[in-house]
Design a protein around this motif. Structure first.
Motif, PDB file in Angstrom:
ATOM      1  N   GLU A 101       5.478  16.226  -1.773  1.00 21.01           N
ATOM      2  CA  GLU A 101       5.275  15.938  -0.349  1.00 21.01           C
ATOM      3  C   GLU A 101       6.334  16.620   0.518  1.00 21.01           C
ATOM      4  OE1 GLU A 101       5.160  11.711  -0.091  1.00 21.01           O
ATOM      5  OE2 GLU A 101       3.015  11.580  -0.557  1.00 21.01           O
TER       6      GLU A 101
ATOM      7  N   PRO B 181       3.557   9.748  -9.908  1.00 18.91           N
ATOM      8  CA  PRO B 181       4.024   9.368  -8.556  1.00 18.91           C
ATOM      9  C   PRO B 181       5.377  10.003  -8.198  1.00 18.91           C
ATOM     10  CG  PRO B 181       3.086   7.463  -9.645  1.00 18.91           C
ATOM     11  CD  PRO B 181       3.125   8.551 -10.659  1.00 18.91           C
ATOM     12  N   ALA B 182       6.251  10.187  -9.192  1.00 22.47           N
ATOM     13  CA  ALA B 182       7.542  10.843  -8.922  1.00 22.47           C
ATOM     14  C   ALA B 182       7.333  12.301  -8.520  1.00 22.47           C
ATOM     15  CB  ALA B 182       8.430  10.756 -10.165  1.00 22.47           C
TER      16      ALA B 182
ATOM     17  N   ASP C 140      -3.176   7.872  -8.196  1.00 22.27           N
ATOM     18  CA  ASP C 140      -3.195   6.874  -7.110  1.00 22.27           C
ATOM     19  C   ASP C 140      -4.123   5.722  -7.460  1.00 22.27           C
ATOM     20  OD1 ASP C 140      -1.409   8.338  -5.635  1.00 22.27           O
ATOM     21  OD2 ASP C 140      -2.944   9.351  -4.432  1.00 22.27           O
TER      22      ASP C 140
ATOM     23  N   LYS D 107       4.640  13.393  -7.123  1.00 22.97           N
ATOM     24  CA  LYS D 107       3.959  13.346  -5.824  1.00 22.97           C
ATOM     25  C   LYS D 107       4.984  13.277  -4.690  1.00 22.97           C
ATOM     26  CE  LYS D 107       0.575  10.700  -3.158  1.00 22.97           C
ATOM     27  NZ  LYS D 107      -0.276   9.496  -3.108  1.00 22.97           N
ATOM     28  N   ASP D 108       5.997  12.422  -4.863  1.00 25.26           N
ATOM     29  CA  ASP D 108       7.055  12.324  -3.844  1.00 25.26           C
ATOM     30  C   ASP D 108       7.774  13.665  -3.677  1.00 25.26           C
ATOM     31  OD1 ASP D 108       6.436   9.674  -3.554  1.00 25.26           O
ATOM     32  OD2 ASP D 108       8.002   8.957  -4.919  1.00 25.26           O
ATOM     33  N   LEU D 109       7.975  14.372  -4.792  1.00 28.40           N
ATOM     34  CA  LEU D 109       8.642  15.668  -4.757  1.00 28.40           C
ATOM     35  C   LEU D 109       7.802  16.701  -4.008  1.00 28.40           C
ATOM     36  CD1 LEU D 109      10.974  17.533  -5.756  1.00 28.40           C
ATOM     37  CD2 LEU D 109       9.575  17.945  -7.808  1.00 28.40           C
TER      38      LEU D 109
END
Length: 407
Positions: free
Chosen positions: A202, A195-196, A220, A198-200
């Motif tokens: 995006e 998830p970390a 997810d 994924k934020d990067l």
């Protein structure tokens, strides 16, 4: 079988109680009693002229394991061979045992023997700890007046069976522990690390590679339904082993599949044959008739396929067939085992030949477990490297692509 089950259930309901009270002279007395409830304790003591003032359930300080019974058997055999009287031997082992539950069990058995019961019948009252094979051998030893020799043979048998079970467990422990660790690492990466990333990603605004998208989708799912995954996985494993333990149909299916497993199946087959041969050798050497011995061997086989085969062999032997031909018809024993049994029958040394078969297969298990450990290491490394490395590469692909574009 129904009688044994009912008796087992009865023993399970009994509990140890400590009590305090006053005797007929008004003197304060106290002690312990094993009973199915406080009412029975009170009524039993009342008949002895004791007025009960306090009753408390005694919590057992430990669980009785097969290892405890094996150690007790060896201690009892050693003491009796040294000339220590039976009751005194029970007293020494029982009072000196570090596990209070074992000590209490031995004291209860001693009390039964003191009231006139023979040792085999005293053991039969505790089928959770002493199986039919154990009780039959003790009974044969008492009848023939060679209890010390039979206990020594029984202790050796239990030690060897315990050792081979330990080797099988150690062979299975390593891969299972690695699988568990791999699952935990994967779950941590999926729930916290990806998830970390994924934020990067995006913030890049660029199209991500297919492997990265796949890993992020799985992540997810883990994040959203981790509780369901753990619940289903834990519940599924519990239900699987619960059914395996209690369903005969499930036992038959799984025991057949276990024997067909690559590498592991052959180790388990050799261990089962070793246990089968060792049990029959011990029973036959003790003077127990072959047909009766096979009944105990079936229960000690540890695999339902060999249990059914042994029952079939027992029927054939009881109708006059030789053990060798009955084993050949069962189609679960290697030809070497069948031929060695044939030689043992012809020479009148069946117990000795079965013992040699057991020695051979126990050595085979030792070698197989040692080879298995060295074989599993590279396989596990490849699996873990592919799993963890695949996820890492998938998450770094977008960064690699950006570096190429910038360059």
């Amino acid at each position: 079988m129904a009688t044994v089950t009912a008796h087992t259930e009865k023993k399970l309901k009994e509990t140890n109680y400590s009590w305090e009270g006053k005797d007929k002279a008004g003197k304060q007395v106290k002690g312990e009693m094993r009973a199915a409830g406080t009412v029975i304790v009170t009524s039993t003591l009342r008949r002895q002229g004791i007025k009960v003032t306090k009753i408390k359930k005694v919590q057992s300080s430990g669980k009785i394991t097969n290892k405890d019974i094996t150690l007790f058997t060896r201690q009892l055999a050693t003491m009796m061979k040294s000339g220590v009287p039976l009751l005194q031997a029970f007293d020494i082992v029982g009072k000196g045992h570090s596990n209070r539950a074992v000590g209490k069990l031995l004291m209860d058995i001693k009390a039964d023997v003191e009231t006139g019961s023979n040792l085999a019948d005293a053991f039969r009252k505790y089928p959770l700890y002493f199986d039919a094979l154990f009780c039959n051998l003790v009974g044969a030893g008492e009848a023939a007046g060679i209890l010390d020799s039979l206990l020594d043979r029984l202790a050796t048998y239990k030690e060897k069976i315990q050792a081979i079970k330990g080797k099988i467990k150690s062979a299975l422990f390593y891969p299972i522990s690695i699988i568990v660790v791999a699952f935990i690492i994967t779950a941590v990466i999926m729930i916290f690390v990806i998830p970390a990333f994924k934020d990067l990603f995006e913030g890049f605004g660029a199209e991500l590679p297919a492997p990265t998208l796949l890993v992020m989708t799985i992540s997810d799912f883990f994040v959203a339904y981790w509780w369901a995954i753990l619940g289903i996985l834990g519940g599924g494993i519990y239900a699987f082993f619960y059914t395996w333990k209690r369903s005969i149909a499930m036992q038959r299916i799984m025991d057949r599949l276990v024997l067909k497993l690559p590498v592991f199946g052959e180790v388990i087959r050799k261990a089962t044959i070793a246990r089968w041969s060792r049990t029959l050798s011990t029973m036959f050497a003790a003077g127990v008739p072959l047909v009766e011995s096979l009944d105990s061997v079936a229960g000690a086989a540890g695999n339902y396929i060999y249990y059914e085969a042994t029952k079939s062999i027992q029927i054939e032997v009881s109708t006059g067939n030789s053990l060798m031909s009955a084993m050949a018809n069962a189609n679960v024993f290697p030809s070497m085992v069948v031929q060695m049994v044939a030689i043992g029958e012809e020479s009148g040394s069946l117990d000795s030949m079965l013992s040699k078969i057991a020695d051979f297969y126990e050595a085979e298990v030792d070698d197989a477990v040692a080879a298995l450990a060295s074989l599993m290491e590279p396989v596990i490394m490849v699996v873990l490297g592919t799993l963890i490395g695949g996820m890492v590469v998938a998450m770094y692909l977008p960064i690699f692509k950006m570096g190429m574009v910038v360059g």
